[in-house]
Design a protein around this motif. Structure first.
Motif, mmCIF file in Angstrom:
data_model
loop_
_atom_site.group_PDB
_atom_site.id
_atom_site.type_symbol
_atom_site.label_atom_id
_atom_site.label_comp_id
_atom_site.label_asym_id
_atom_site.label_seq_id
_atom_site.Cartn_x
_atom_site.Cartn_y
_atom_site.Cartn_z
ATOM 1 N N MET B 1 0.832 -1.199 0.000
ATOM 2 C CA MET B 1 0.000 0.000 0.000
ATOM 3 C C MET B 1 0.871 1.255 0.000
ATOM 4 N N ASN B 2 0.465 2.303 -0.733
ATOM 5 C CA ASN B 2 1.222 3.552 -0.721
ATOM 6 C C ASN B 2 1.048 4.281 0.607
ATOM 7 N N TYR B 3 1.970 5.212 0.847
ATOM 8 C CA TYR B 3 1.935 5.902 2.127
ATOM 9 C C TYR B 3 2.183 7.384 1.919
ATOM 10 N N CYS B 4 1.380 8.250 2.524
ATOM 11 C CA CYS B 4 1.647 9.682 2.455
ATOM 12 C C CYS B 4 2.357 10.084 3.736
ATOM 13 N N THR B 5 3.595 10.511 3.575
ATOM 14 C CA THR B 5 4.407 10.829 4.757
ATOM 15 C C THR B 5 3.913 12.108 5.420
ATOM 16 N N HIS B 6 3.259 12.963 4.642
ATOM 17 C CA HIS B 6 2.777 14.226 5.183
ATOM 18 C C HIS B 6 1.570 14.007 6.093
ATOM 19 N N CYS B 7 0.607 13.218 5.611
ATOM 20 C CA CYS B 7 -0.602 12.977 6.403
ATOM 21 C C CYS B 7 -0.452 11.772 7.324
ATOM 22 N N GLU B 8 0.595 11.000 7.100
ATOM 23 C CA GLU B 8 0.820 9.758 7.856
ATOM 24 C C GLU B 8 -0.356 8.798 7.714
ATOM 25 N N VAL B 9 -0.809 8.629 6.491
ATOM 26 C CA VAL B 9 -1.883 7.660 6.237
ATOM 27 C C VAL B 9 -1.484 6.739 5.083
ATOM 28 N N LYS B 10 -2.052 5.543 5.089
ATOM 29 C CA LYS B 10 -1.854 4.631 3.965
ATOM 30 C C LYS B 10 -2.874 4.978 2.890
ATOM 31 N N ILE B 11 -2.510 4.808 1.634
ATOM 32 C CA ILE B 11 -3.428 5.105 0.544
ATOM 33 C C ILE B 11 -3.749 3.807 -0.181
ATOM 34 N N ARG B 12 -5.013 3.420 -0.186
ATOM 35 C CA ARG B 12 -5.418 2.226 -0.941
ATOM 36 C C ARG B 12 -5.540 2.642 -2.405
ATOM 37 N N GLU B 13 -5.734 1.700 -3.300
ATOM 38 C CA GLU B 13 -5.883 1.972 -4.734
ATOM 39 C C GLU B 13 -4.613 2.558 -5.344
ATOM 40 N N ASN B 14 -4.705 2.876 -6.641
ATOM 41 C CA ASN B 14 -3.522 3.316 -7.374
ATOM 42 C C ASN B 14 -3.470 4.825 -7.552
ATOM 43 N N GLN B 15 -3.581 5.571 -6.488
ATOM 44 C CA GLN B 15 -3.540 7.022 -6.603
ATOM 45 C C GLN B 15 -2.092 7.480 -6.777
ATOM 46 N N GLU B 16 -1.916 8.572 -7.548
ATOM 47 C CA GLU B 16 -0.580 9.147 -7.663
ATOM 48 C C GLU B 16 -0.379 10.257 -6.646
ATOM 49 N N GLU B 17 -1.512 10.892 -6.272
ATOM 50 C CA GLU B 17 -1.431 11.944 -5.259
ATOM 51 C C GLU B 17 -2.219 11.491 -4.043
ATOM 52 N N CYS B 18 -1.879 12.087 -2.906
ATOM 53 C CA CYS B 18 -2.643 11.812 -1.697
ATOM 54 C C CYS B 18 -4.003 12.506 -1.816
ATOM 55 N N PRO B 19 -5.122 11.784 -1.647
ATOM 56 C CA PRO B 19 -6.447 12.418 -1.778
ATOM 57 C C PRO B 19 -6.666 13.506 -0.733
ATOM 58 N N LEU B 20 -5.923 13.474 0.362
ATOM 59 C CA LEU B 20 -6.138 14.450 1.423
ATOM 60 C C LEU B 20 -5.339 15.737 1.190
ATOM 61 N N CYS B 21 -4.037 15.600 0.963
ATOM 62 C CA CYS B 21 -3.216 16.808 0.909
ATOM 63 C C CYS B 21 -2.767 17.135 -0.506
ATOM 64 N N GLY B 22 -2.948 16.213 -1.452
ATOM 65 C CA GLY B 22 -2.593 16.498 -2.842
ATOM 66 C C GLY B 22 -1.122 16.343 -3.161
ATOM 67 N N ASN B 23 -0.297 15.985 -2.175
ATOM 68 C CA ASN B 23 1.124 15.772 -2.447
ATOM 69 C C ASN B 23 1.337 14.508 -3.275
ATOM 70 N N MET B 24 2.378 14.565 -4.143
ATOM 71 C CA MET B 24 2.721 13.376 -4.906
ATOM 72 C C MET B 24 3.212 12.307 -3.932
ATOM 73 N N LEU B 25 2.793 11.076 -4.177
ATOM 74 C CA LEU B 25 3.227 10.007 -3.290
ATOM 75 C C LEU B 25 4.582 9.515 -3.758
ATOM 76 N N SER B 26 5.520 9.509 -2.843
ATOM 77 C CA SER B 26 6.849 9.075 -3.232
ATOM 78 C C SER B 26 6.922 7.565 -3.147
ATOM 79 N N GLY B 27 7.809 7.016 -3.981
ATOM 80 C CA GLY B 27 8.059 5.576 -3.934
ATOM 81 C C GLY B 27 6.812 4.750 -4.142
ATOM 82 N N ILE B 28 6.087 5.052 -5.248
ATOM 83 C CA ILE B 28 4.882 4.288 -5.535
ATOM 84 C C ILE B 28 5.253 2.832 -5.788
#
Ligand code: ZN
Lengths: 421, 221
Positions: B1-28
């Motif tokens: 699962m992807n992880y947004c380091t800014h929001c400290e949440v896991k991201i399900r599905e194949n998103q390129e950006e975090c749905p919450l903060c809009g930052n690009m997810l690193s290390g997809i």
């Protein structure tokens, strides 16, 4: 006999009357209840389960029609069919002059989605339909594995109890609708840029029930009050400075079934408004929790709920309301609703626990519920140790959502985020 | 699962950006997940065609009125154009709607045709053809169409009985034309009224109970 059954019609209950008048493309008054499995959904099994479920819920086989004075439900023989998800989230279901059932069943990969027009039932009413549907799905699909000890679905009520109009049953004519309650001030309104085609953005956060309960207990409160307060807090934190003279008011639906001992599968709910002023410079979450918890106590007494129910019923029962043609009623409700809307900032609805036989745990990942929205709002439900908090919003912006989930993640809650857009 | 380091949440599905903060997810992570929500394509195109047609209609009416003001003529032809376009649009709307309520549509068409006919007749100097022929013939046609469609589409009695009733009542109105002596040719009117009376009596004698039931349902207060 068949002839007799064919011509059956039913009055709408008190709450149902409101929805056809206010449903439109911006706010479809449709809610979605989802069940996510660990395996891909088998459409054929789902269809079989739906057919079986319909036998226990004959009332769901009705269409909504317009009479001269009121709407009414008419029973039909349209067979509901399951479809691969092909419409945007909570797309309109009730369309005037179309002969459609008031719910649909979609499947997509691992999810079974049941979408319902609110006139038919409320969140608590639909849980039961969904539980029955999933129960049949599990027993058909995995029946061989369960062998002789096929789990039992706990029996709750007879078919006639399920189609009970509990508003009517519990009305005791004490109130007069002309006694208006004190005027409420207008609430802070969340603004944002609309998503095109009036679509909705859903952000779902799934987490452990226990971890959130632990935090609630840290604050000496319950899960619902804690999350309600956290929503107020998140909205407050994202409010522009110049708007900080208006209170934040949340509308919280109340399931009336436990208070009135009802088991109806139709609508039976009321709402309370939880208000919090935003005057002070730095609102503290503890302070909000205190005031929210007091409001909950005041609103959730049997007397207060009785009063609310009677108030709305007396309005419906008054000869004045009854003899006005439906078209005019529709406009009146539409306008009244617009005015009431100004008194609400957002809303939060906890549907509660979904209970399935333990044997199904290995096959079901989570349940979740979301609803069409004119403004960002929250619906949540729990299954086993999984709590899913669904934010729906007609806006592109996600600041409140971010603030809300970040608060939880900073408290050490592990959150899995999903979004439909 | 992807992880947004800014929001400290896991991201399900194949998103390129975090749905919450809009930052690009690193290390997809490379292993694609199965979608949870399908991508539903927009339905904008269909609406665009209707909007263009509506725009052309409005423009045509506006231009025709202005031409008529600049180069006046004896007949008010822009008004006729307006009516023609309105009728076309009403027809289109009727077509676009589903087959449900076909009986309601028949009743509506009868009203529209009758009103437009009388208006037209009056506009071009009252020859009387609308009362002589148009209204009785439309009513006859409506009663017949109602029964034929009901048979073909296997409508249950309750689906069309109210409209059959309205149709029948409407068909009796031309008797007034006869009594007040407004008409020159009486055959269409006589046929129309007779047919309506027969149809109404059939409904009341054989289906009185259904009528009562339908009224109960539709008129409950
Ligand atoms: Zn983020």
């Amino acid at each position: 006999m068949k002839q007799h059954k064919e011509e059956k019609w039913t009055r709408l209950d008190n709450a149902s009357k409101f929805f056809p008048a206010v449903a439109n493309n911006k706010d479809t008054k449709v809610f979605r209840f989802s069940c996510e499995l660990y395996e891909d959904v088998d459409p054929e099994v789902l269809q079989q389960s739906l057919n079986l479920t319909m036998e226990s819920f004959p009332f769901y086989n009705s269409i909504l029609r317009r009479g001269f004075f009121w709407y009414y439900f008419e029973s039909t023989y349209i067979n509901p069919t399951v479809e691969s998800e092909n419409k945007p989230l909570c797309a309109p279901i009730y369309i005037r002059n179309e002969k459609n059932l008031l719910f649909r069943v979609f499947y997509y990969n691992k999810r079974i989605n049941l979408e319902v027009f609110h006139s038919l039932t409320d969140g608590a009413g639909v849980i039961w339909f969904m539980e029955t549907l999933i129960y049949h799905y599990m027993t058909i699909k995995y029946g061989e594995i369960f062998g002789n000890n096929i789990p039992r679905l706990n029996y709750k009520a007879s078919i006639s109890e399920k189609s009970d109009d509990s508003f009517r049953k519990n009305y005791n004519k004490k109130d007069n609708f002309l006694q208006r309650k004190s005027k409420q001030s207008s609430a802070y309104q969340i603004k944002g840029s609309r998503i095109k085609e009036n679509r909705m953005k859903l952000i779902e956060g799934a987490m452990s029930v226990k971890s959130v309960l632990d935090i609630s207990h840290e604050y000496n409160t319950t899960l619902t009050i804690f999350l309600t307060s956290l929503l107020i807090y998140s909205i407050y934190k994202e409010m522009p400075l110049n708007k900080k003279n208006k209170p934040i008011i949340l509308s919280v639906p109340i399931n009336l079934r436990p208070y009135f001992g009802s088991t109806t599968a139709r609508n039976f709910f009321s709402t309370m408004n939880i208000s919090h002023s935003t005057h002070s410079d730095n609102l503290d979450l503890n302070e909000i929790i205190q005031s929210v918890s007091n409001s909950f106590k005041e609103n959730l007494t049997k007397e207060e709920l009785d009063r609310k129910l009677n108030h709305f019923m007396s309005l419906e029962k008054s000869i004045f309301t009854r003899i006005v043609p439906l078209t005019i009623k529709d406009y009146a409700i539409y306008i009244a609703n617009k005015l009431d809307d100004r008194k609400i900032t957002s809303s939060i609805s906890n549907i509660g626990k979904i209970i399935m036989p333990k044997e199904f745990n290995d096959y079901i990942n989570q349940f979740s519920i979301c609803v069409s929205a004119r403004r960002p709002l929250i619906t949540l439900c729990t299954y086993e140790d999984r709590l899913v908090i669904s934010f729906t919003s007609p806006f592109e912006e996600t600041d409140i959502q971010r603030r809300f989930f970040q608060f939880l993640s900073q408290k050490g809650v592990e959150i899995e985020i999903t979004s439909n857009l | 699962m992807n992880y947004c380091t800014h929001c400290e949440v896991k991201i399900r599905e194949n998103q390129e950006e975090c749905p919450l903060c809009g930052n690009m997810l690193s290390g997809i992570s490379n292993n694609r997940h199965e979608d949870i929500f399908p991508r539903i394509p927009p339905y904008y195109e269909r609406h665009l065609a209707i909007r263009i047609l509506l725009f052309i209609s409005v423009a045509a009416v506006a231009i025709s009125f202005s031409i008529n003001i600049i180069f006046p003529s004896n007949i008010n032809w822009p008004l006729l154009l307006l009516f023609a376009l309105v009728s076309i649009w009403l027809g289109v709307i009727a077509l676009v709607q589903r087959r449900y309520h076909i009986s309601k549509k028949i009743v509506r068409q009868v009203c529209i045709i009758s009103l437009l006919g009388v208006f037209w007749d009056w506009k071009i100097g009252w020859i009387g053809w609308s009362l002589d022929y148009l209204i009785p013939i439309t009513s006859i046609a409506a009663i017949i169409t109602m029964y034929i469609t009901a048979q073909i589409m296997k409508l249950s009695i309750r689906e069309y009985i109210t409209y059959a009733l309205i149709d029948g009542l409407f068909g009796i109105i031309p008797i007034l034309f006869l009594l007040f002596g407004w008409i020159k040719v009486i055959y269409p009117t006589v046929i129309c009224v007779t047919l309506s009376i027969i149809s109404l009596s059939a409904i009341f004698i054989f289906r009185g109970k259904d009528i009562k039931m339908e009224l109960n349902k539709r008129m409950h207060i």
